[in-house]
Design an enzyme around this catalytic site. Structure first.
Site, short mmCIF file in Angstrom:
data_model
loop_
_atom_site.label_atom_id
_atom_site.label_comp_id
_atom_site.label_asym_id
_atom_site.label_seq_id
_atom_site.Cartn_x
_atom_site.Cartn_y
_atom_site.Cartn_z
CG ASP A 79 -0.27 -0.24 2.53
OD1 ASP A 79 0.75 -0.95 2.55
OD2 ASP A 79 -0.75 0.28 3.55
CD GLU A 137 3.15 -1.01 7.61
OE1 GLU A 137 3.47 -0.87 8.81
OE2 GLU A 137 3.22 -0.07 6.78
#
Length: 389
Positions: A79, A137
């Protein structure tokens, strides 16, 4: 190992190209749809078994070796962050307000490189490799816990991960046994006062003033209430209040983070924090709403796997390039994997002052020395192969 190292060196430019594509096309936490598709298509092209949609947008690849042996998982996060890319380069983000400002594009590309080369040498693997491409995350509750609950670690004996880290110079690697990264908790405090005219403050309850006292008072938790040899951080990250120069603000909002390593201290600080907010607001007759969220646990490396890091790292890079890491106050949901399986989280230097790669993580001009991907790939694969042996 030489065949694997030669293979990784041969596809280094391809890894760089993957990284730059992902850097140009970032996706925020819980929205990594195109990134996940990019990953799974590559894994399938190398005849690696793939599970998609694991715990959300996670992708898990399984490469079965030719011989019996343990199963080792390697993890990369996918991400990006809600930051405007301010770099002037050919691969800067094409998505306004979103960029890979923490290196997850390079983590993904590194693990793809390992998967490609390992698939070409599967006959040399005495065991299996699991590739964990994790979503989300950056934002709690993160993606690691949901992927684990969806079976990502089933059959796995050990798990390893790396973070490319610009505060450390390229060519050097860092880790340690035991606690490595902090537990990152977060809070939001909404102060409710009584608005009014800026010239008549005695008729109001000034939420900005109350919030300002809280900014000061909360710092005393670390400076005067926590053992000074215990690492602890209380940081206010945002302060919002008021709308005009002559209006006393009725509401103000603070948000921030608390970082600790000690589980008992973590709970103690939370209780002290709650009392400090309540007593300060009561003193000025304001009311409040406090949302205090416990984030990821502390990253705690397994002692034996940390020893493996030093052995493997020195064999790959030489003793002068392998270091015991300081404690890192940043947080990581890799901690969840380490709660379930033995393993080690490691830092690979990605900074290069001479090349101008000096900006910290989460900075609008963040970049990496891309050679660090090759170092990270060799380290991760080296750890897996040594474990299998």
């Amino acid at each position: 190992m030489n065949d694997f190292q030669d293979g990784l060196q041969a596809i280094y430019e391809e890894m760089v190209a993957w990284r730059r594509y992902l850097h140009q096309n970032p996706e925020l936490s819980f929205h990594e749809y195109r990134t996940a598709e990019f990953v799974q298509n590559h894994l399938l092209s190398w005849n690696i078994e793939v599970r998609k949609g694991v715990g959300g947008n996670g992708v898990v690849g399984l490469l079965r070796g030719s011989g019996e042996g343990p199963t080792v998982a390697l993890r990369a996060d996918m991400d990006a962050l809600p930051i405007q890319d301010e770099k002037n380069c050919a691969y800067s983000s094409l998505t306004s307000g979103v960029m890979h400002a923490c290196g997850h594009d390079a983590h993904t590309s590194t693990l793809l490189g390992i998967a490609k080369i390992a698939s070409q040498h599967r006959e040399q693997l005495k065991g299996n490799l699991v590739f964990l491409f994790q979503h989300a995350e950056e934002i709690t509750p993160g993606g690691a816990d949901s992927m684990i609950k969806d079976g990502a670690l089933e059959g796995v004996d050990a798990v390893f991960g790396v973070h490319l880290w610009t505060p450390f110079p390229v060519g050097h690697i860092y880790s340690k046994a035991g606690p490595l990264m902090a537990a990152p908790d977060e809070f939001t405090i909404q102060i409710q006062g009584k608005g009014g005219h800026g010239g008549l403050p005695h008729q109001t309850i000034d939420s900005i003033y109350v919030a300002s006292q809280l900014v000061v008072n909360l710092q005393s938790i670390v400076s005067r209430q926590v053992d000074p040899i215990e690492p602890c951080v209380v940081s206010i990250g945002s302060f919002h209040g008021g709308s005009s120069f002559n209006v006393i603000a009725e509401t103000s909002t603070l948000s921030g983070t608390v970082r600790t390593f000690n589980a008992e201290l973590r709970q103690d600080v939370k209780q002290r924090f709650e009392r400090m907010v309540a007593s300060t607001c009561e003193m000025y007759q304001a009311t409040y709403k406090l949302d205090y969220k416990l984030g990821y646990p502390t990253v705690v490396n397994d002692d034996k796997e940390a020893e493996r890091f030093f052995k493997v790292g020195q064999a790959l890079f030489g003793a002068d390039a392998v270091h015991a890491s300081p404690l890192i106050m940043a947080g990581e949901d890799f901690s969840y994997y380490l709660h379930h399986r033995p393993g080690c989280y490691m830092f690979v230097g990605a900074g290069n002052e001479a090349a101008g790669i000096i900006h910290p993580h989460h900075h609008p001009k963040f970049d990496i020395d891309e050679r660090s991907m090759l170092h990270a790939a060799n380290l991760l694969l080296g750890m897996a192969l040594d474990y299998m042996a």
